[in-house]
Design a protein around this motif. Structure first.
Motif, PDB file in Angstrom:
ATOM      1  N   HIS A 289      22.173  -4.898  -5.466  1.00 36.04           N
ATOM      2  CA  HIS A 289      21.192  -3.939  -5.998  1.00 36.04           C
ATOM      3  C   HIS A 289      21.515  -2.552  -5.465  1.00 36.04           C
ATOM      4  O   HIS A 289      21.474  -2.310  -4.261  1.00 36.04           O
ATOM      5  N   LEU A 290      21.861  -1.630  -6.367  1.00 33.07           N
ATOM      6  CA  LEU A 290      22.265  -0.276  -5.966  1.00 33.07           C
ATOM      7  C   LEU A 290      21.121   0.730  -6.038  1.00 33.07           C
ATOM      8  O   LEU A 290      21.289   1.884  -5.733  1.00 33.07           O
ATOM      9  N   HIS A 291      19.971   0.290  -6.457  1.00 29.87           N
ATOM     10  CA  HIS A 291      18.853   1.198  -6.696  1.00 29.87           C
ATOM     11  C   HIS A 291      17.605   0.624  -6.065  1.00 29.87           C
ATOM     12  O   HIS A 291      17.048  -0.329  -6.577  1.00 29.87           O
ATOM     13  N   THR A 292      17.134   1.120  -4.955  1.00 30.45           N
ATOM     14  CA  THR A 292      15.845   0.671  -4.443  1.00 30.45           C
ATOM     15  C   THR A 292      15.078   1.864  -3.915  1.00 30.45           C
ATOM     16  O   THR A 292      15.656   2.880  -3.563  1.00 30.45           O
TER      17      THR A 292
ATOM     18  N   LEU B 115      22.874  -3.809   0.001  1.00 33.51           N
ATOM     19  CA  LEU B 115      21.682  -3.260  -0.652  1.00 33.51           C
ATOM     20  C   LEU B 115      21.709  -1.749  -0.483  1.00 33.51           C
ATOM     21  O   LEU B 115      22.111  -1.245   0.566  1.00 33.51           O
ATOM     22  N   ALA B 116      21.294  -1.023  -1.527  1.00 33.26           N
ATOM     23  CA  ALA B 116      21.275   0.449  -1.445  1.00 33.26           C
ATOM     24  C   ALA B 116      19.840   0.954  -1.357  1.00 33.26           C
ATOM     25  O   ALA B 116      18.927   0.352  -1.915  1.00 33.26           O
ATOM     26  N   LEU B 117      19.660   2.065  -0.645  1.00 31.51           N
ATOM     27  CA  LEU B 117      18.360   2.736  -0.586  1.00 31.51           C
ATOM     28  C   LEU B 117      18.527   4.145  -1.144  1.00 31.51           C
ATOM     29  O   LEU B 117      19.320   4.935  -0.621  1.00 31.51           O
ATOM     30  N   THR B 118      17.797   4.438  -2.223  1.00 31.01           N
ATOM     31  CA  THR B 118      17.922   5.763  -2.859  1.00 31.01           C
ATOM     32  C   THR B 118      16.530   6.289  -3.192  1.00 31.01           C
ATOM     33  O   THR B 118      16.078   6.190  -4.328  1.00 31.01           O
ATOM     34  N   ASP B 119      15.846   6.825  -2.195  1.00 25.50           N
ATOM     35  CA  ASP B 119      14.520   7.390  -2.429  1.00 25.50           C
ATOM     36  C   ASP B 119      14.634   8.691  -3.224  1.00 25.50           C
ATOM     37  O   ASP B 119      15.660   9.362  -3.204  1.00 25.50           O
TER      38      ASP B 119
ATOM     39  N   GLU C  15      21.106  -5.571  11.201  1.00 23.26           N
ATOM     40  CA  GLU C  15      20.578  -6.711  11.965  1.00 23.26           C
ATOM     41  C   GLU C  15      20.527  -7.978  11.113  1.00 23.26           C
ATOM     42  O   GLU C  15      20.746  -9.075  11.601  1.00 23.26           O
ATOM     43  N   ALA C  16      20.220  -7.796   9.819  1.00 22.14           N
ATOM     44  CA  ALA C  16      20.073  -8.949   8.921  1.00 22.14           C
ATOM     45  C   ALA C  16      21.410  -9.406   8.336  1.00 22.14           C
ATOM     46  O   ALA C  16      21.456 -10.361   7.565  1.00 22.14           O
ATOM     47  N   GLY C  17      22.492  -8.689   8.687  1.00 22.80           N
ATOM     48  CA  GLY C  17      23.801  -9.062   8.156  1.00 22.80           C
ATOM     49  C   GLY C  17      24.014  -8.612   6.719  1.00 22.80           C
ATOM     50  O   GLY C  17      24.840  -9.155   5.985  1.00 22.80           O
ATOM     51  N   ILE C  18      23.254  -7.602   6.296  1.00 21.90           N
ATOM     52  CA  ILE C  18      23.400  -7.029   4.948  1.00 21.90           C
ATOM     53  C   ILE C  18      24.001  -5.636   5.083  1.00 21.90           C
ATOM     54  O   ILE C  18      23.593  -4.862   5.957  1.00 21.90           O
ATOM     55  N   LYS C  19      24.954  -5.323   4.236  1.00 24.95           N
ATOM     56  CA  LYS C  19      25.604  -4.005   4.324  1.00 24.95           C
ATOM     57  C   LYS C  19      24.667  -2.941   3.746  1.00 24.95           C
ATOM     58  O   LYS C  19      24.266  -3.013   2.584  1.00 24.95           O
ATOM     59  N   PRO C  20      24.305  -1.920   4.554  1.00 24.95           N
ATOM     60  CA  PRO C  20      23.433  -0.865   4.032  1.00 24.95           C
ATOM     61  C   PRO C  20      24.235   0.188   3.267  1.00 24.95           C
ATOM     62  O   PRO C  20      25.231   0.704   3.777  1.00 24.95           O
ATOM     63  N   ILE C  21      23.810   0.475   2.062  1.00 28.05           N
ATOM     64  CA  ILE C  21      24.432   1.560   1.281  1.00 28.05           C
ATOM     65  C   ILE C  21      23.431   2.703   1.270  1.00 28.05           C
ATOM     66  O   ILE C  21      22.286   2.545   0.837  1.00 28.05           O
ATOM     67  N   LEU C  22      23.850   3.850   1.803  1.00 29.73           N
ATOM     68  CA  LEU C  22      22.932   4.957   2.038  1.00 29.73           C
ATOM     69  C   LEU C  22      23.049   5.986   0.921  1.00 29.73           C
ATOM     70  O   LEU C  22      24.134   6.464   0.608  1.00 29.73           O
ATOM     71  N   GLY C  23      21.913   6.300   0.326  1.00 34.36           N
ATOM     72  CA  GLY C  23      21.970   7.229  -0.794  1.00 34.36           C
ATOM     73  C   GLY C  23      20.679   7.995  -0.999  1.00 34.36           C
ATOM     74  O   GLY C  23      19.746   7.940  -0.201  1.00 34.36           O
TER      75      GLY C  23
ATOM     76  N   ALA D  83      29.849  -1.360  -3.394  1.00 34.10           N
ATOM     77  CA  ALA D  83      29.431  -1.753  -2.033  1.00 34.10           C
ATOM     78  C   ALA D  83      30.627  -1.801  -1.082  1.00 34.10           C
ATOM     79  O   ALA D  83      30.534  -1.384   0.075  1.00 34.10           O
ATOM     80  N   GLU D  84      31.754  -2.280  -1.586  1.00 30.78           N
ATOM     81  CA  GLU D  84      32.967  -2.350  -0.759  1.00 30.78           C
ATOM     82  C   GLU D  84      33.527  -0.960  -0.461  1.00 30.78           C
ATOM     83  O   GLU D  84      34.141  -0.724   0.574  1.00 30.78           O
ATOM     84  N   MET D  85      33.295  -0.014  -1.397  1.00 32.30           N
ATOM     85  CA  MET D  85      33.779   1.361  -1.209  1.00 32.30           C
ATOM     86  C   MET D  85      32.950   2.127  -0.163  1.00 32.30           C
ATOM     87  O   MET D  85      33.411   3.109   0.407  1.00 32.30           O
ATOM     88  N   CYS D  86      31.700   1.685   0.034  1.00 32.83           N
ATOM     89  CA  CYS D  86      30.789   2.414   0.929  1.00 32.83           C
ATOM     90  C   CYS D  86      30.864   1.845   2.342  1.00 32.83           C
ATOM     91  O   CYS D  86      30.476   0.698   2.571  1.00 32.83           O
ATOM     92  N   ASN D  87      31.343   2.645   3.274  1.00 34.96           N
ATOM     93  CA  ASN D  87      31.491   2.191   4.668  1.00 34.96           C
ATOM     94  C   ASN D  87      31.062   3.302   5.627  1.00 34.96           C
ATOM     95  O   ASN D  87      31.888   4.058   6.131  1.00 34.96           O
TER      96      ASN D  87
END
Length: 607
Positions: free
Chosen positions: A5-8, A36-40, A56-64, A269-273
């Motif tokens: 999910h790229l949009h939350t 998962l992405a966060l885009t407020d 902490e949950a083992g999910i890759k955070p995508i910051l946006g 998701a793989e591109m975002c590090n």
């Protein structure tokens, strides 16, 4: 085939996104999502918390961020509905991209704010490196141009953005939210443009609540925001949209004709590090005279303090051993400049006749704080522990809370800004969340329930208890909840709203001082008071986790009373008093305390 999910939107999207970050991440984990992405909308309020908890949950955070792009430049302000800003999704690929996001979000608020925080193409050109760009929902520029039949314009826009971000970093966004023909038309043309221009597709899902059944609660939240009732006809509603977190298998089914759009969610998701550096202390630079090191200058000031504070017994082993011990801990922990920074502005305040509190909390246990004139309490005399303040076994930034007269606190703040730079000092944001009682009253108003009914329900909640606890411990509330269908709807709605961020404001005393410009560490905005005061978008805990210097500058009215009293005494009696030398065993003072005539005396004024 995985899906991301790229949009939350988190609950930090004030009165817009319903799910709290914990719940978002927990549900994504349940669904087996790798990222998962966060885009407020226009802000980055929840980014640090999201980053920490996802990791902490083992999910890759995508910051946006879901940015607002002004049509004809961020500086132009025209009150016309047809020039509403476009939406644009920006995701950070790396540290450079993350810093560019911080800068863009800051500039959107400080330079482009007009109803919304707006950027423009000029800013994007300057700060596009390290970013991935998505065309956004139906409010994005390309979707809007397609929907209005301007296909040539849409193609030109795509080419401009491809050139700006690079073909591999610009994605055409397919969605399936509204039950309208418009989305189908936009998706059809986006697929055609993808084939023609080589722009990759991506399937996204705009999330404002977790599960489909939460749509009614989201609707109530929207009514609270727009001050409407559910029954109102002429109001904004998103009930025609499914803005829940769709299951991966459902997304694959919806976009089965374009499987590459699903695959590209994982590719992005793989591109975002991005790695945010947490826990490493980042103290501002303090100008030390005579080319001394911070530590040597601190020692020099402490020896001068010994002469003033311990004239006759400065060589007492108890004093020298304690000083050597504290010095050793400060040298080991690397906090010498922290003490120099604090001593500098505290002594500036005192030199300028601003009354400063004698010291509170664990800082009063530090002999060095006493020698530097930061505190006025001798820790040796009262057997106060230094380890409560700074412990070599558990290294964390020292925390000295400072009290100033409330009418002159801003003078101290202005001095600090002048010394370190306006772009390196700011007050800190804080968020007010919906407590149980307020959630009941708000939900009831929106649902059209009588005020007395909602007020009675709200008053059944014991202070300090959440809804779940209250129903368990209050038998009257439990009976009310289980025996009345209307009450069940009211309390269930309020339960979902409880804890959602309702508004932002300026923290009463939190101030951050940074080594580099603020927007290298945190996005900033104007304060909610409507003045030109700049505040951080990251709240206090995030600021501390980033290792930044956070100070509490508290303005106390009773210090103002003391300051005024000293001025009156000097004017009337010609006597200049030093409150630091008032005896601690004054008989008349204790008689007053015994009578409990202490209204206006800090921390003794109430039960």
């Amino acid at each position: 085939m995985s899906f991301v999910h790229l949009h939350t939107h988190s609950h930090y999207s004030l009165l817009d996104g319903l799910p709290k970050i914990d719940n978002l991440i927990l549900y994504a984990k349940e669904l087996g999502m790798p990222a998962l992405a966060l885009t407020d909308h226009g802000v980055m309020y929840g980014i640090v918390e999201f980053y920490q908890k996802a990791k902490e949950a083992g999910i890759k955070p995508i910051l946006g961020v879901e940015a607002y792009v002004a049509r004809d430049g961020r500086h132009k302000k025209r009150p016309r509905i047809d020039i509403r800003p476009y939406h644009l999704i920006l995701l950070a690929k790396n540290e450079e991209g993350y810093k560019n996001l911080l800068t863009l979000t800051t500039k959107a608020h400080l330079e482009g704010f007009y109803y919304k925080p707006r950027i423009d193409f000029e800013l994007l050109k300057k700060y596009s490196k390290g970013l991935i760009c998505l065309t956004a929902c139906l409010n994005g520029q390309v979707p809007r141009e397609i929907a209005s039949g301007s296909l040539e314009e849409a193609e030109k826009t795509i080419l401009n953005y491809q050139e700006l971000f690079g073909k591999e970093n610009y994605f055409l966004e397919l969605q399936d939210h509204p039950k309208t023909e418009k989305q189908g038309l936009v998706n059809k043309h986006l697929i055609e443009f993808s084939n023609k221009l080589g722009a990759p597709l991506v399937a996204t899902n705009d999330i404002h609540y977790l599960k489909k059944e939460d749509d009614r609660i989201q609707d109530i939240l929207l009514c609270i925001q727009t001050q409407k009732k559910v029954e109102d006809k002429d109001r904004m509603s998103l009930l025609d949209f499914d803005l829940s977190m769709k299951l991966p298998q459902d997304m694959k089914k919806i976009f089965s004709d374009t499987p590459e759009a699903i695959e590209n969610t994982v590719k992005i998701a793989e591109m975002c590090n991005v790695e945010i550096e947490l826990g490493k202390t980042k103290l501002p630079y303090f100008q030390v005279p005579d080319k001394l090191s911070d530590m040597d200058y601190l020692k020099k000031l402490c020896f001068e303090g010994l002469e003033k504070r311990f004239k006759d017994n400065k060589d007492d082993p108890e004093v020298t051993e304690r000083l050597d011990y504290e010095m050793g801990v400060i040298e080991k922990t690397g906090f010498a400049s922290y003490f120099l920074i604090v001593a500098d502005f505290v002594n500036w305040a005192k030199d300028n006749g601003i009354v400063v509190g004698p010291g509170r909390g664990s800082a009063a246990g530090s002999l060095i704080s006493y020698l530097l004139n930061i505190t006025d309490i001798d820790p040796l005399k009262y057997d106060l522990l230094f380890e409560r303040f700074l412990n070599p076994e558990r290294i964390s930034m020292p925390d000295i809370d400072l009290d100033f007269t409330d009418t002159r606190r801003d003078e101290v703040l202005q001095y600090v800004k002048k010394k370190y730079g306006d772009d390196r000092v700011a007050q800190i944001i804080t968020f007010g969340t919906m407590a149980a009682r307020a959630a009941i009253r708000d939900a009831g108003r929106v649902l059209g329930y009588p005020y007395d009914y909602c007020d009675r329900a709200a008053k059944m909640i014991p202070l300090g208890k959440n809804m779940k606890e209250a129903i368990e411990i209050n038998s009257e509330l439990k009976l009310f909840y289980e025996g009345d269908e209307q009450a069940k709807v009211l309390l269930d709605s309020a339960k979902k709203l409880e804890g959602v961020a309702r508004h932002s404001s300026t923290h009463a005393c939190g101030v951050v001082i940074t080594k580099e410009p603020l927007n290298n560490y945190t996005p900033c905005q104007f304060s909610t008071r409507g003045d030109e005061e700049i505040i951080t978008q990251y709240e206090m805990h995030a600021i501390e986790d980033l290792g930044l210097l956070k100070m509490d500058f508290l303005g106390l009215s009773n210090l103002t009373i003391i300051e005024n009293a000293l001025e009156i005494i000097e004017a009337v009696y010609g006597k200049k008093m030093d409150i630091g030398k008032i005896p601690m065993d004054d008989k008349k003072t204790f008689e007053l305390l015994q009578k409990a005539q202490t209204i206006g005396v800090f921390q003794l004024e109430s039960g």
